[in-house]
Design a protein around this motif. Structure first.
Motif, PDB file in Angstrom:
ATOM      1  N   VAL A  90      -3.747   9.682   5.397  1.00  0.00           N
ATOM      2  CA  VAL A  90      -2.944   9.770   6.624  1.00  0.00           C
ATOM      3  C   VAL A  90      -3.830  10.320   7.728  1.00  0.00           C
ATOM      4  CG1 VAL A  90      -0.930  10.792   7.730  1.00  0.00           C
ATOM      5  CG2 VAL A  90      -0.820  10.131   5.315  1.00  0.00           C
ATOM      6  N   LEU A  91      -3.989   9.527   8.788  1.00  0.00           N
ATOM      7  CA  LEU A  91      -4.818   9.933   9.921  1.00  0.00           C
ATOM      8  C   LEU A  91      -3.927  10.358  11.077  1.00  0.00           C
ATOM      9  CD1 LEU A  91      -7.616  10.164  11.312  1.00  0.00           C
ATOM     10  CD2 LEU A  91      -7.297   7.769  12.052  1.00  0.00           C
ATOM     11  N   VAL A  92      -4.139  11.578  11.550  1.00  0.00           N
ATOM     12  CA  VAL A  92      -3.429  12.122  12.705  1.00  0.00           C
ATOM     13  C   VAL A  92      -4.407  12.184  13.871  1.00  0.00           C
ATOM     14  CG1 VAL A  92      -2.289  14.151  13.674  1.00  0.00           C
ATOM     15  CG2 VAL A  92      -1.833  13.460  11.301  1.00  0.00           C
ATOM     16  N   VAL A  93      -4.048  11.571  14.982  1.00  0.00           N
ATOM     17  CA  VAL A  93      -4.853  11.631  16.196  1.00  0.00           C
ATOM     18  C   VAL A  93      -3.961  12.186  17.303  1.00  0.00           C
ATOM     19  CG1 VAL A  93      -6.190  10.358  17.898  1.00  0.00           C
ATOM     20  CG2 VAL A  93      -6.287   9.693  15.482  1.00  0.00           C
ATOM     21  N   GLY A  94      -4.413  13.266  17.917  1.00  0.00           N
ATOM     22  CA  GLY A  94      -3.571  13.933  18.891  1.00  0.00           C
ATOM     23  C   GLY A  94      -2.334  14.485  18.204  1.00  0.00           C
ATOM     24  N   ASN A  95      -1.142  14.128  18.684  1.00  0.00           N
ATOM     25  CA  ASN A  95       0.079  14.637  18.063  1.00  0.00           C
ATOM     26  C   ASN A  95       0.843  13.554  17.314  1.00  0.00           C
ATOM     27  OD1 ASN A  95       1.044  13.138  20.249  1.00  0.00           O
ATOM     28  ND2 ASN A  95       2.712  14.566  20.672  1.00  0.00           N
ATOM     29  N   LEU A  96       0.183  12.420  17.023  1.00  0.00           N
ATOM     30  CA  LEU A  96       0.856  11.310  16.361  1.00  0.00           C
ATOM     31  C   LEU A  96       0.161  10.933  15.056  1.00  0.00           C
ATOM     32  CD1 LEU A  96       1.486   8.917  19.392  1.00  0.00           C
ATOM     33  CD2 LEU A  96       3.088  10.558  18.390  1.00  0.00           C
ATOM     34  N   GLN A  98      -1.364   8.204  13.264  1.00  0.00           N
ATOM     35  CA  GLN A  98      -1.927   6.931  13.717  1.00  0.00           C
ATOM     36  C   GLN A  98      -1.988   5.891  12.616  1.00  0.00           C
ATOM     37  OE1 GLN A  98      -6.287   5.927  14.914  1.00  0.00           O
ATOM     38  NE2 GLN A  98      -5.260   6.523  16.806  1.00  0.00           N
ATOM     39  N   THR A  99      -2.458   6.308  11.416  1.00  0.00           N
ATOM     40  CA  THR A  99      -2.681   5.343  10.345  1.00  0.00           C
ATOM     41  C   THR A  99      -2.276   5.949   9.004  1.00  0.00           C
ATOM     42  OG1 THR A  99      -4.589   4.486  11.565  1.00  0.00           O
ATOM     43  CG2 THR A  99      -4.359   3.798   9.263  1.00  0.00           C
ATOM     44  N   ILE A 100      -1.597   5.132   8.179  1.00  0.00           N
ATOM     45  CA  ILE A 100      -1.303   5.482   6.792  1.00  0.00           C
ATOM     46  C   ILE A 100      -1.819   4.345   5.931  1.00  0.00           C
ATOM     47  CG2 ILE A 100       0.493   5.998   5.095  1.00  0.00           C
ATOM     48  CD1 ILE A 100       2.247   6.968   7.389  1.00  0.00           C
ATOM     49  N   ALA A 102      -3.343   3.126   1.773  1.00  0.00           N
ATOM     50  CA  ALA A 102      -3.668   3.409   0.371  1.00  0.00           C
ATOM     51  C   ALA A 102      -5.168   3.413   0.146  1.00  0.00           C
ATOM     52  CB  ALA A 102      -3.000   2.376  -0.535  1.00  0.00           C
ATOM     53  N   ALA A 103      -5.920   2.891   1.099  1.00  0.00           N
ATOM     54  CA  ALA A 103      -7.381   2.853   1.016  1.00  0.00           C
ATOM     55  C   ALA A 103      -7.970   3.893   1.952  1.00  0.00           C
ATOM     56  CB  ALA A 103      -7.888   1.466   1.396  1.00  0.00           C
ATOM     57  N   PRO A 104      -9.174   4.354   1.679  1.00  0.00           N
ATOM     58  CA  PRO A 104      -9.810   5.325   2.576  1.00  0.00           C
ATOM     59  C   PRO A 104      -9.855   4.831   4.013  1.00  0.00           C
ATOM     60  CG  PRO A 104     -11.041   5.150   0.539  1.00  0.00           C
ATOM     61  CD  PRO A 104     -10.003   4.068   0.486  1.00  0.00           C
ATOM     62  N   ILE A 105      -9.707   5.748   4.946  1.00  0.00           N
ATOM     63  CA  ILE A 105      -9.686   5.431   6.369  1.00  0.00           C
ATOM     64  C   ILE A 105     -11.010   5.864   6.990  1.00  0.00           C
ATOM     65  CG2 ILE A 105      -8.542   5.897   8.575  1.00  0.00           C
ATOM     66  CD1 ILE A 105      -5.976   6.427   6.997  1.00  0.00           C
ATOM     67  N   ALA A 106     -11.616   4.970   7.716  1.00  0.00           N
ATOM     68  CA  ALA A 106     -12.877   5.308   8.374  1.00  0.00           C
ATOM     69  C   ALA A 106     -12.628   6.297   9.507  1.00  0.00           C
ATOM     70  CB  ALA A 106     -13.537   4.048   8.907  1.00  0.00           C
ATOM     71  N   ALA A 107     -13.570   7.170   9.711  1.00  0.00           N
ATOM     72  CA  ALA A 107     -13.460   8.137  10.799  1.00  0.00           C
ATOM     73  C   ALA A 107     -13.472   7.426  12.137  1.00  0.00           C
ATOM     74  CB  ALA A 107     -14.612   9.137  10.727  1.00  0.00           C
ATOM     75  N   PRO A 108     -12.540   7.742  13.034  1.00  0.00           N
ATOM     76  CA  PRO A 108     -12.559   7.112  14.354  1.00  0.00           C
ATOM     77  C   PRO A 108     -13.797   7.531  15.132  1.00  0.00           C
ATOM     78  CG  PRO A 108     -10.933   8.879  14.262  1.00  0.00           C
ATOM     79  CD  PRO A 108     -11.434   8.693  12.875  1.00  0.00           C
ATOM     80  N   ALA A 109     -14.419   6.559  15.786  1.00  0.00           N
ATOM     81  CA  ALA A 109     -15.679   6.830  16.467  1.00  0.00           C
ATOM     82  C   ALA A 109     -15.510   7.708  17.694  1.00  0.00           C
ATOM     83  CB  ALA A 109     -16.340   5.506  16.865  1.00  0.00           C
ATOM     84  N   ASP A 110     -14.330   7.680  18.290  1.00  0.00           N
ATOM     85  CA  ASP A 110     -14.124   8.389  19.552  1.00  0.00           C
ATOM     86  C   ASP A 110     -13.394   9.712  19.378  1.00  0.00           C
ATOM     87  OD1 ASP A 110     -11.782   7.274  18.729  1.00  0.00           O
ATOM     88  OD2 ASP A 110     -11.137   6.634  20.735  1.00  0.00           O
ATOM     89  N   ALA A 111     -13.396  10.281  18.168  1.00  0.00           N
ATOM     90  CA  ALA A 111     -12.670  11.530  17.924  1.00  0.00           C
ATOM     91  C   ALA A 111     -13.484  12.454  17.038  1.00  0.00           C
ATOM     92  CB  ALA A 111     -11.322  11.239  17.276  1.00  0.00           C
ATOM     93  N   THR A 112     -13.233  13.736  17.193  1.00  0.00           N
ATOM     94  CA  THR A 112     -13.800  14.747  16.302  1.00  0.00           C
ATOM     95  C   THR A 112     -12.898  14.856  15.077  1.00  0.00           C
ATOM     96  OG1 THR A 112     -14.694  15.978  18.181  1.00  0.00           O
ATOM     97  CG2 THR A 112     -14.464  17.157  16.088  1.00  0.00           C
TER      98      THR A 112
END
Length: 486
Positions: A90-96, A98-100, A102-112
């Motif tokens: 589960v990827l959280v970006v800001g207060n939302l 963003q992505t759920i 079953a497979a690994p999620i790549a790190a967003p390039a524009d976020a820490t």
């Protein structure tokens, strides 16, 4: 993993990057406080914010990267299903959310990015309590009625902080001067849950919201009690005054109106069987709420009080432990919400044995089991709340109120009540809701109010009885407020 060191920025409020801080601040303030109906900042502050030409414009700052938090290897209770998901990310970006996946999620390039390895533990929505009184939850009633209101506010700041760390990220507050606390939390000056405030509960003379001393009667014309001056209650004895008091709370930012429709346990004058307000008086409060695009809920226990409230157009009944089957069937037919609390005689009473308040409490306790059974039988839209008052020990047991529901519901049904179902009730406020976004669910695009639990709450709901141990991460609005190393 600790909420400190290089992760410290995640547990603190972060200002928005901007080109002209004064202009963006003013725009945000005007939009938020007027359209979302916070307190008006005043003409002087508006004029000051508009005076952008009086000082040099600062150099344009580079926008900071948004923070992102990735929960890895978690099993999800999404607020709707009867079972946990398989291992998920589960990827959280800001207060939302963003992505759920079953497979690994790549790190967003524009976020820490911060990674939290759940190691197979459970991720759930934040809990929602549909009936609270944060201002009054941890201070004895006698202290509330005799203390400086500043002390009550200080106690409430701690109560709100502790409530959030117990996993309650949103609450519907149904009586008390909570507007200032809510503003402080929303502004980042205090820590606590999202609050849907009713403000002062509106009561008739001698009703459930009347806590005057006997020697205050007869009331002096134009006089206001301490509770009224502090914003705890509002006494009204005719349709025009009920309408005015309701409008006052709406003007201050109420997301719904609370009317006292029948007798109560803690109040000094009214037996449980009495019906409060006339139909015309109650309709005045309901209409004031409806004209603002929201609704009225009522405190009531008995069939007569509830039937009058239904006739007046209320959208929610709080309590109702003494209802008969015909009245419960009416609630189902009219699709009226029933906000129930699992009041049970399982601990010491706050009132002296045999006192009028104790007798009222025991009568109410005896009706709880039947009320839940009737609600289930007739499939009434049922919410869950605690209504904890005047007792710090009871407040600390907020999660235990969930496990009491095991008498009537499965663990999955209970967690649905405390998440997605209660979120539906909050949404009844419509445009008067103080927060935008979807709550009570773990879905893409929903607000990131999340709990990471050390165990499976569908198999062991009692995990919520020890939140200090079982809640490893508490997130509200995408920010981490509790983070125990895994």
């Amino acid at each position: 993993m600790r909420a400190g060191g290089k992760y410290q920025h995640l547990v603190q409020n972060r200002g928005c990057p901007c080109c002209d801080p004064r202009l963006v601040t003013f725009t945000h303030r005007a939009t938020t406080e007027l359209s979302r109906r916070g307190f008006v900042i005043g003409a002087g502050a508006v004029a000051g914010a508009l005076s952008l030409g009086e000082t040099p414009t600062p150099a344009r700052a580079q926008p900071a990267k948004p923070s992102a938090i990735l929960f890895e290897n978690v099993r999800i209770f999404d607020g709707k299903a009867d079972r946990l998901s398989g291992p998920s990310y589960v990827l959280v970006v800001g207060n939302l959310i963003q992505t759920i996946s079953a497979a690994p999620i790549a790190a967003p390039a524009d976020a820490t990015l911060i990674r939290i390895d759940g190691k197979g533990r459970t991720l759930t929505p934040g809990l929602i309590d549909a009936h609270t009184h944060i201002m009054f939850s941890t201070v004895p009633q006698s202290v509330i009625l005799t203390s400086d209101v500043g002390f009550i506010h200080v106690a409430a700041v701690k109560a709100a902080h502790d409530m959030l760390l117990r996993g309650f990220t949103s609450v519907r507050d149904l009586g008390g001067p909570v507007f200032g606390l809510k503003r402080g939390i929303d502004s980042g000056l205090a820590v606590g849950p999202r609050i849907w405030p009713a403000g002062a509960f509106i009561s008739q003379t001698g009703g459930h919201g009347d806590f005057r001393m006997p020697n205050d009667f007869p009331a002096r014309p134009g006089d206001y009690t301490f509770s009224e001056r502090a914003g705890g209650s509002a006494i009204a004895d005719d349709p025009g005054t009920v309408r005015k008091r309701a409008r006052e709370q709406l003007a201050l930012g109420a997301s719904q109106i609370k009317l006292m429709a029948g007798g109560g346990v803690a109040s000094p004058y009214d037996p449980l069987d009495v019906t409060q307000f006339t139909l015309e008086e109650m309709r005045a409060g309901v209409e004031a709420a409806e004209n603002w695009g929201t609704y009225a809920t009522v405190h009531a226990y008995t069939p007569r009080a509830v039937r009058q409230a239904v006739a007046a157009g209320v959208r929610c009944i709080d309590h109702g432990q003494l209802l008969d089957e015909a009245t419960v069937a009416l609630l189902a037919e009219k699709e009226i919400w029933w906000s129930l609390q699992p009041f049970l005689d399982i601990g010491p009473s706050a009132f002296p044995e045999g006192s009028p308040n104790d007798r009222k409490q025991q009568e109410m306790y005896r009706g709880t089991d039947n009320a839940y059974r009737l609600a289930i039988k007739h499939k009434v839209k049922t919410a869950w709340g605690t209504d904890i008052l005047f007792d710090p020990k009871a407040a600390a047991m907020q999660g235990e109120n969930l496990t009491r529901l095991l008498r009537w519901y499965s663990a999955a049904e209970i967690l649905k009540l405390a998440t997605s179902t209660n979120a539906e009730l909050l949404a009844l406020s419509g445009l008067r809701s103080p927060y935008e976004g979807r709550l009570g669910i773990v879905q893409e695009g929903a607000l990131a109010d999340l709990l990471l639990i050390d165990g499976d709450p569908l198999a062991d709901l009692k995990l919520f009885e020890q939140p200090e141990k079982s809640l490893l991460v508490v997130m509200k609005d995408g920010k981490i407020f509790k983070n125990i190393p895994l």
